[in-house]
Design an enzyme around this catalytic site. Structure first.
Site, PDB file in Angstrom:
ATOM      1  CD  GLU A  81      34.917  -3.296   1.065  1.00  0.00           C
ATOM      2  OE1 GLU A  81      35.231  -3.889   1.999  1.00  0.00           O
ATOM      3  OE2 GLU A  81      35.186  -2.441   0.768  1.00  0.00           O
ATOM      4  CE  LYS A 110      34.717  -0.677   3.697  1.00  0.00           C
ATOM      5  NZ  LYS A 110      35.740  -0.718   4.796  1.00  0.00           N
TER       6      LYS A 110
HETATM    7  P1  13P Z   1      38.981   2.884   1.893  1.00  0.00           P
HETATM    8  O1  13P Z   1      38.092   3.650   2.383  1.00  0.00           O
HETATM    9  O2  13P Z   1      40.509   3.122   1.796  1.00  0.00           O
HETATM   10  O3  13P Z   1      38.227   2.514   0.475  1.00  0.00           O
HETATM   11  O4  13P Z   1      38.964   1.379   2.491  1.00  0.00           O
HETATM   12  C1  13P Z   1      37.974   0.892   3.087  1.00  0.00           C
HETATM   13  C2  13P Z   1      38.041  -0.556   3.048  1.00  0.00           C
HETATM   14  O5  13P Z   1      38.178  -1.293   3.866  1.00  0.00           O
HETATM   15  C3  13P Z   1      38.257  -1.339   1.456  1.00  0.00           C
HETATM   16  O6  13P Z   1      38.138  -2.610   1.662  1.00  0.00           O
END
Ligand code: 13P
Length: 337
Positions: free
Chosen positions: A177, A219
């Site tokens: 991510e 992500k």
């Molecule tokens: P959000 O969808 O609230 O951005 O959170 C996702 C997430 O896991 C951020 O690391």
């Protein structure tokens, strides 16, 4: 590395009509969110709120995996069963946030490097033995004057690849991510350029570290203008620019893409995903969700009022809306049904 196990888990996480629930807010973040809705924060209230979500009947139709925080994976349901066991009992993969947070990057004012590589192998081993089958590591990239620096991009890309490699060695599917955050007055084109930069740097490092991409998930953020930019783009433009950016920067053998919501409204996040999945076959991946706030913000508010069943209904509704967006079958009319 057990590539067969990794590929199987990754495929299940992006199975048709399903996505991931990110319920892995750190104790600090979860406590802030509880206090913001008038609930005093403690291990017990954090547990009660999450145990209520995991008691929702039928959510497994729309949710393939739940990302947990270290505290939660060790907690129990009111009936004494362990939380990861309860998730697995309805076919939901338990996941675990394994980074230890974004810290100040040395000599780079306002920039962050995500930490947590030290001891990661042993922590992954323990989490696997507790039932976790996937993991998450979030890098934070901010857009601003001279930001992000090369140092920030390369340090975070390197850490993401090292994390992914260690997870895979231990049987956990890594969710990679690199989040370009929405805060700022940058336009959508800057978001596109910075996202391209961090994605290509991350996959270059993954190649060097030997990350097995068919057993990994990305992500990413969607391509959106900064929250204080006066020139916002349409939902259709968000969808087009996001798919274009991914197509140009993400290897095609990756198992799937699970977007974060990043502070978008519930409906915007769903609508954007729906539009991307309505396009003709222009991308090779499953495009799915790994939302935190866009799945839970209203469920939390409802729970804080003491309405446990209502909170479950809100969570179930948002999950269903996003499930429909997996196939381009969502429509704003359905929001009121
Ligand atoms: P959000 O969808 O609230 O951005 O959170 C996702 C997430 O896991 C951020 O690391």
């Amino acid at each position: 590395m057990d590539t067969q196990l990794l590929e199987k888990t990754a495929r299940e996480l992006v199975a048709a009509g399903k996505g991931i629930l990110a319920a892995d807010e750190s104790n600090g973040t979860m406590s802030n969110r509880l206090e913001a809705v008038g609930v005093s924060a403690s291990p017990e209230t954090r547990n009660a709120y999450r145990a209520n979500l995991f008691s929702t009947i039928g959510y497994e139709k729309y949710i393939s995996g739940v990302i947990l925080f270290d505290e939660t994976i060790r907690q129990k349901m009111p009936d004494g069963r362990k939380i990861p066991d309860v998730l697995a009992s309805v076919g939901v993969h338990p996941g675990i946030k394994v980074d230890t947070g974004a810290k100040d990057l040395a000599n780079h004012d306002g920039e962050k490097i995500t930490e947590g590589l030290d001891g990661l192998r042993d922590r992954c081993k323990e989490y696997f033995s507790m039932g976790a089958r996937f993991a998450k590591w979030r890098a934070v990239i901010e857009i601003g004057s001279k930001k992000p620096s090369d140092a920030c991009v390369s340090a975070n890309a390197h850490a993401l690849a090292r994390y992914a490699s260690i997870c895979q060695e231990q049987g956990l599917v890594p969710i990679i991510e690199p989040e370009v955050i929405m805060a700022g007055n940058h336009d959508a084109q800057s978001c596109y350029e910075v996202t391209s930069l961090i994605l290509s740097a991350t996959f270059e490092q993954c190649l060097i570290q030997g990350v097995h991409l068919p057993g990994a998930l990305l992500k990413p953020n969607m391509i959106i203008a900064g929250t204080s930019c006066s020139k916002q783009i349409t939902r259709e433009e968000v969808a087009l620019m996001t798919v274009d950016c991914l197509t140009n920067n993400v290897p095609h053998n990756l198992a799937g893409i699970v977007f974060l919501s990043g502070g978008q409204t519930d409906e915007d996040a769903t609508a954007h995903l729906n539009l991307m999945n309505s396009m003709d076959n222009v991308h090779p991946w499953e495009l799915s969700y790994s939302f935190g706030r866009a799945l839970l913000a209203n469920a939390l508010k409802t729970w804080a009022k003491g309405d446990e069943k209502g909170s479950q209904s809100v969570f179930l509704h948002r999950s269903k809306m996003n499930s429909l967006a997996r196939t381009g079958d969502w429509d704003s009319e359905l929001e009121n049904n």
